[in-house]
Design a protein around this motif. Structure first.
Motif, mmCIF file in Angstrom:
data_model
loop_
_atom_site.group_PDB
_atom_site.id
_atom_site.type_symbol
_atom_site.label_atom_id
_atom_site.label_comp_id
_atom_site.label_asym_id
_atom_site.label_seq_id
_atom_site.Cartn_x
_atom_site.Cartn_y
_atom_site.Cartn_z
ATOM 1 N N PRO A 1 5.965 -14.581 4.957
ATOM 2 C CA PRO A 1 4.975 -15.238 4.088
ATOM 3 C C PRO A 1 4.493 -14.321 2.969
ATOM 4 O O PRO A 1 4.455 -13.093 3.117
ATOM 5 N N VAL A 2 4.137 -14.928 1.857
ATOM 6 C CA VAL A 2 3.602 -14.157 0.734
ATOM 7 C C VAL A 2 2.261 -13.542 1.129
ATOM 8 O O VAL A 2 1.516 -14.101 1.933
ATOM 9 N N GLU A 3 1.982 -12.378 0.542
ATOM 10 C CA GLU A 3 0.726 -11.680 0.798
ATOM 11 C C GLU A 3 0.163 -11.181 -0.526
ATOM 12 O O GLU A 3 0.910 -10.889 -1.465
ATOM 13 N N GLU A 4 -1.135 -11.068 -0.582
ATOM 14 C CA GLU A 4 -1.805 -10.628 -1.798
ATOM 15 C C GLU A 4 -1.382 -9.207 -2.174
ATOM 16 O O GLU A 4 -1.366 -8.299 -1.332
ATOM 17 N N ASN A 5 -0.993 -9.060 -3.449
ATOM 18 C CA ASN A 5 -0.730 -7.750 -4.067
ATOM 19 C C ASN A 5 0.487 -7.003 -3.515
ATOM 20 O O ASN A 5 0.636 -5.806 -3.778
ATOM 21 N N ILE A 6 1.350 -7.666 -2.779
ATOM 22 C CA ILE A 6 2.576 -6.985 -2.360
ATOM 23 C C ILE A 6 3.527 -6.888 -3.552
ATOM 24 O O ILE A 6 3.416 -7.639 -4.528
ATOM 25 N N ASN B 1 0.818 -1.222 0.000
ATOM 26 C CA ASN B 1 0.000 0.000 0.000
ATOM 27 C C ASN B 1 0.852 1.272 0.000
ATOM 28 O O ASN B 1 0.563 2.237 0.714
ATOM 29 N N GLY B 2 1.939 1.238 -0.778
ATOM 30 C CA GLY B 2 2.776 2.421 -0.904
ATOM 31 C C GLY B 2 3.868 2.549 0.139
ATOM 32 O O GLY B 2 4.732 3.422 0.035
ATOM 33 N N TRP B 3 3.838 1.695 1.160
ATOM 34 C CA TRP B 3 4.861 1.717 2.206
ATOM 35 C C TRP B 3 5.860 0.591 1.956
ATOM 36 O O TRP B 3 5.473 -0.531 1.622
ATOM 37 N N THR B 4 7.135 0.882 2.130
ATOM 38 C CA THR B 4 8.156 -0.141 1.908
ATOM 39 C C THR B 4 8.838 -0.517 3.220
ATOM 40 O O THR B 4 8.952 0.295 4.138
#
Length: 204
Positions: free
Chosen positions: A69-74, A57-60
């Protein structure tokens, strides 16, 4: 398990829920360096070489890919100015312990790391934990373990177990990214293993 879609280095990737970023990257042929990961072992996150940059969401943020773990849309970046700079420093710190490790030398060349940046503490062990975890999780003999903690932490064979189990095993030896494990075993063998029994020679 549900399927998760996200991005690694500009490539759309699909992964199974519960997978780590490192596993997902390896599945699609994207290389992330690591020194403490093994497919037969539980994730450890010890060496930190596999750090990557994750955007949500724009934050790194920087994460250890072998445990994250993998996350949606990262959005995952395995190489960036920040990742390369920190990875270079990690390699330099590890080389202070094991400057002659071929794996570390290859990484140092790739990232322009200076093996002489930090004062040498040539213990030759980088605490990747591969030997300890492999013996416990795969071989299930617990013949080697961590001793002490912090800057004094090191690995050590348990003589009573090693004397019975290790000579016919040594499966952990090829896992060691430095020469420390083999040297530690030779020392343990010399100091603690019982000498082979010898029958007295009868005089006729």
């Amino acid at each position: 398990m549900s399927e998760i879609q996200f991005e690694i280095d500009g490539k759309e990737v699909k992964a199974t829920e519960g997978m780590t970023i490192l596993e997902a990257a390896q599945n699609v042929g994207i290389f992330i360096p690591t020194l403490c990961h093994h497919e037969k072992l539980e994730p450890f996150g010890g060496c930190r070489v596999c750090i990557v940059e994750v955007e949500v969401n724009g934050w790194t943020k920087l994460v250890v890919s072998c445990v994250y773990p993998v996350e949606e849309n990262i959005i995952v970046r395995t190489r960036s100015e920040k990742v390369d700079r920190i990875r270079k420093t990690i390699i330099e710190l590890l080389m202070a312990h094991a400057p002659d490790s071929p794996q570390l030398q290859d990484l140092a060349q790739e990232y322009g790391a200076d093996k002489d940046r930090f004062e040498k503490d040539a213990s030759f062990c980088i605490h990747c934990g591969l030997c300890v975890r492999y013996c416990a999780e795969v071989v299930k003999k617990n013949a080697i373990g961590f001793v002490d903690r912090g800057i004094n932490k090191e690995i050590s064979f348990i003589p009573e177990i090693a004397a019975k189990e290790c000579n016919d095993c040594k499966e952990c030896f090829p896992l060691c990214p430095t020469s420390y494990l083999q040297a530690a075993f030779v020392l343990t063998e010399a100091l603690a293993f019982p000498p082979p029994s010898s029958e007295p020679v009868s005089e006729e």
